[in-house]
Design a protein around this motif. Structure first.
Motif, PDB file in Angstrom:
ATOM      1  N   LEU A 126       0.843  -1.199   0.000  1.00 32.55           N
ATOM      2  CA  LEU A 126       0.000   0.000   0.000  1.00 32.55           C
ATOM      3  C   LEU A 126       0.880   1.252   0.000  1.00 32.55           C
ATOM      4  N   ALA A 127       1.579   1.462  -1.094  1.00 33.96           N
ATOM      5  CA  ALA A 127       2.485   2.611  -1.200  1.00 33.96           C
ATOM      6  C   ALA A 127       2.909   2.782  -2.651  1.00 33.96           C
ATOM      7  N   HIS A 128       3.606   3.902  -2.910  1.00 33.13           N
ATOM      8  CA  HIS A 128       4.236   4.152  -4.213  1.00 33.13           C
ATOM      9  C   HIS A 128       3.238   4.133  -5.373  1.00 33.13           C
ATOM     10  N   ALA A 129       1.998   4.531  -5.111  1.00 30.40           N
ATOM     11  CA  ALA A 129       0.969   4.578  -6.160  1.00 30.40           C
ATOM     12  C   ALA A 129       0.829   3.232  -6.872  1.00 30.40           C
ATOM     13  N   ASN A 130       0.917   2.156  -6.116  1.00 31.34           N
ATOM     14  CA  ASN A 130       0.774   0.821  -6.704  1.00 31.34           C
ATOM     15  C   ASN A 130      -0.646   0.551  -7.197  1.00 31.34           C
ATOM     16  N   TYR A 131      -1.594   1.368  -6.744  1.00 32.38           N
ATOM     17  CA  TYR A 131      -2.986   1.212  -7.153  1.00 32.38           C
ATOM     18  C   TYR A 131      -3.431   2.502  -7.845  1.00 32.38           C
ATOM     19  N   ARG A 132      -4.290   2.370  -8.832  1.00 33.31           N
ATOM     20  CA  ARG A 132      -4.689   3.548  -9.603  1.00 33.31           C
ATOM     21  C   ARG A 132      -5.410   4.577  -8.740  1.00 33.31           C
ATOM     22  N   THR A 133      -6.122   4.094  -7.756  1.00 35.65           N
ATOM     23  CA  THR A 133      -6.813   4.992  -6.836  1.00 35.65           C
ATOM     24  C   THR A 133      -6.762   4.371  -5.440  1.00 35.65           C
ATOM     25  N   PRO A 134      -6.717   5.185  -4.394  1.00 33.56           N
ATOM     26  CA  PRO A 134      -6.583   4.616  -3.049  1.00 33.56           C
ATOM     27  C   PRO A 134      -7.906   4.116  -2.489  1.00 33.56           C
ATOM     28  N   GLY A 135      -7.855   2.966  -1.847  1.00 32.87           N
ATOM     29  CA  GLY A 135      -9.007   2.462  -1.113  1.00 32.87           C
ATOM     30  C   GLY A 135      -8.859   2.784   0.362  1.00 32.87           C
ATOM     31  N   CYS A 136      -9.708   2.184   1.182  1.00 32.40           N
ATOM     32  CA  CYS A 136      -9.679   2.448   2.629  1.00 32.40           C
ATOM     33  C   CYS A 136      -8.284   2.202   3.208  1.00 32.40           C
ATOM     34  N   ALA A 137      -7.753   1.020   2.943  1.00 32.57           N
ATOM     35  CA  ALA A 137      -6.486   0.628   3.558  1.00 32.57           C
ATOM     36  C   ALA A 137      -5.312   1.431   3.008  1.00 32.57           C
ATOM     37  N   TYR A 138      -5.370   1.810   1.732  1.00 32.72           N
ATOM     38  CA  TYR A 138      -4.240   2.561   1.165  1.00 32.72           C
ATOM     39  C   TYR A 138      -4.032   3.860   1.936  1.00 32.72           C
ATOM     40  N   CYS A 139      -5.117   4.537   2.284  1.00 38.95           N
ATOM     41  CA  CYS A 139      -4.994   5.804   3.010  1.00 38.95           C
ATOM     42  C   CYS A 139      -4.781   5.591   4.504  1.00 38.95           C
ATOM     43  N   HIS A 140      -5.613   4.757   5.101  1.00 43.08           N
ATOM     44  CA  HIS A 140      -5.612   4.647   6.561  1.00 43.08           C
ATOM     45  C   HIS A 140      -4.577   3.659   7.098  1.00 43.08           C
ATOM     46  N   MET A 141      -3.999   2.849   6.206  1.00 40.45           N
ATOM     47  CA  MET A 141      -2.923   1.939   6.622  1.00 40.45           C
ATOM     48  C   MET A 141      -1.772   2.051   5.624  1.00 40.45           C
ATOM     49  N   HIS A 142      -1.491   3.269   5.246  1.00 36.75           N
ATOM     50  CA  HIS A 142      -0.493   3.537   4.209  1.00 36.75           C
ATOM     51  C   HIS A 142       0.856   2.924   4.562  1.00 36.75           C
ATOM     52  N   ALA A 143       1.453   2.290   3.559  1.00 37.11           N
ATOM     53  CA  ALA A 143       2.768   1.652   3.716  1.00 37.11           C
ATOM     54  C   ALA A 143       2.768   0.606   4.833  1.00 37.11           C
ATOM     55  N   GLY A 144       1.598   0.035   5.096  1.00 36.49           N
ATOM     56  CA  GLY A 144       1.514  -1.014   6.107  1.00 36.49           C
ATOM     57  C   GLY A 144       1.408  -0.508   7.529  1.00 36.49           C
ATOM     58  N   GLY A 145       1.263   0.808   7.709  1.00 38.36           N
ATOM     59  CA  GLY A 145       1.099   1.351   9.056  1.00 38.36           C
ATOM     60  C   GLY A 145      -0.209   0.882   9.668  1.00 38.36           C
ATOM     61  N   HIS A 146      -0.223   0.619  10.958  1.00 36.82           N
ATOM     62  CA  HIS A 146      -1.411   0.045  11.591  1.00 36.82           C
ATOM     63  C   HIS A 146      -2.126   0.993  12.550  1.00 36.82           C
ATOM     64  N   ASN A 147      -1.722   2.264  12.581  1.00 34.43           N
ATOM     65  CA  ASN A 147      -2.468   3.234  13.388  1.00 34.43           C
ATOM     66  C   ASN A 147      -3.483   3.929  12.489  1.00 34.43           C
ATOM     67  N   VAL A 148      -4.663   3.347  12.393  1.00 36.22           N
ATOM     68  CA  VAL A 148      -5.689   3.887  11.497  1.00 36.22           C
ATOM     69  C   VAL A 148      -6.227   5.228  11.980  1.00 36.22           C
ATOM     70  N   SER A 149      -5.891   5.618  13.204  1.00 35.06           N
ATOM     71  CA  SER A 149      -6.390   6.876  13.766  1.00 35.06           C
ATOM     72  C   SER A 149      -5.522   8.072  13.399  1.00 35.06           C
ATOM     73  N   ALA A 150      -4.427   7.832  12.706  1.00 31.77           N
ATOM     74  CA  ALA A 150      -3.463   8.911  12.441  1.00 31.77           C
ATOM     75  C   ALA A 150      -4.063  10.057  11.640  1.00 31.77           C
ATOM     76  N   MET A 151      -5.105   9.772  10.837  1.00 34.23           N
ATOM     77  CA  MET A 151      -5.695  10.816  10.000  1.00 34.23           C
ATOM     78  C   MET A 151      -7.142  11.126  10.383  1.00 34.23           C
ATOM     79  N   ILE A 152      -7.542  10.751  11.595  1.00 40.81           N
ATOM     80  CA  ILE A 152      -8.924  10.947  12.033  1.00 40.81           C
ATOM     81  C   ILE A 152      -8.993  12.074  13.055  1.00 40.81           C
TER      82      ILE A 152
END
Length: 298
Positions: free
Chosen positions: A134-160
């Motif tokens: 979930l990084a480096h624009a590997n997906y054409r558009t971001p889904g839930c996990a791409y944004c909230h668990m970007h690069a494999g990060g597990h703190n989903v609250s970081a952007m809330i």
């Protein structure tokens, strides 16, 4: 003859090479097996126990997140399943998040699903390689996990943000913007991201102004009218704060025009006008009653 090799010596060399080859095969095979994740079915405690040794920062990030603190807890099994079979791919797919967050009709899901990002994902998701990180624009558009668990990060609250959107916590907002920028810049230019941030803050402040105006009107009205008389207006105010202000925020965060406008700003406008109308009507009724009482007293 000097320098010549006998048939026996050649045979010995060949045997040595065979033995060495088999030895190398067994060593490399053992290393490969050792590097493979264990097979079988696991519970959450087993996942945490093992992954704390592999990557303690990842486990700590989950422990401070809403996934770990809120009820019901979204644990390892909830997102990844109870085995290593496609565990990462499963957690990257939106349906894993949607099932837990209220389905497509819940505002938090609906606001994203009908954004440009969400529509592209829904159309193309079955063509994507979900084994990609979930990084480096590997997906054409971001889904839930791409944004909230970007690069494999597990703190989903970081952007809330804080649930009370009337609060303005500058330190929290800066932290959220920094975390969000790390995601957006995978695809977008820094200047574009900054403009979206600025526009979003202005839009949210306009929404806050409407809620504050309704709050102040009710505070003044409480000096003249009973709680029962103001109950309809109070319900409208609570709806403004808990539903429509949140919709504006979701519209900004998910870049969803429907939630920025139809389910957000106009809905706030409508309730604010209804609150004003309800209070004015109470005033009109009060004046009529006073007038009638004055006439009766003559």
């Amino acid at each position: 003859m000097l320098g010549s090799v006998t048939k026996g010596e050649r045979r010995g060399t060949r045997n040595l090479r065979i033995v060495f080859g088999w030895l190398l095969f067994f060593v490399t095979s053992s290393v490969a097996v050792a590097g493979m994740p264990p097979a079988g079915s696991f519970d959450n405690a087993a996942c945490i126990s093992c992954h704390e040794q592999q990557d303690s920062a990842l486990v700590k990030a989950w422990q401070i997140s809403a996934h770990a603190k809120d009820k019901p807890v979204a644990n390892c099994i909830s997102c990844h399943g109870n085995s290593h079979n496609r565990a990462a791919s499963k957690a990257r797919r939106d349906k894993t998040c949607i099932n837990c967050h209220g389905g497509y009709k819940s505002p938090v899901v609906h606001s994203y699903a009908y954004s440009k990002h969400g529509l592209i994902l829904r159309i193309e998701k079955n063509k994507w390689d979900w084994t990609q990180p979930l990084a480096h624009a590997n997906y054409r558009t971001p889904g839930c996990a791409y944004c909230h668990m970007h690069a494999g990060g597990h703190n989903v609250s970081a952007m809330i943000r804080d649930p009370d959107l009337l609060k303005e916590n500058g330190k929290q907002i800066k932290s959220i913007k920094d975390a969000t920028r790390q995601v957006c810049q995978d695809c977008h230019a820094p200047r574009y991201i900054s403009r979206l941030f600025d526009n979003g803050e202005k839009m949210l402040e306009i929404a806050r102004m409407k809620v504050r105006e309704a709050r102040d009107l009710l505070l003044q009205a409480k000096k003249q009218y009973t709680a029962k008389e103001l109950e309809p207006a109070e319900k409208r105010y609570q709806e403004m704060q808990s539903v429509y202000l949140k919709n504006v925020y979701l519209g900004i965060a998910h870049q969803s025009p429907d939630y920025q406008w139809w389910y957000g700003q106009p809905a706030l406008d409508g309730d604010l006008l209804r609150i004003k109308g309800a209070i004015n009507e109470l005033g009109r009724i009060k004046n009529v009653n006073l007038s009638q009482q004055a006439q009766c007293a003559r």
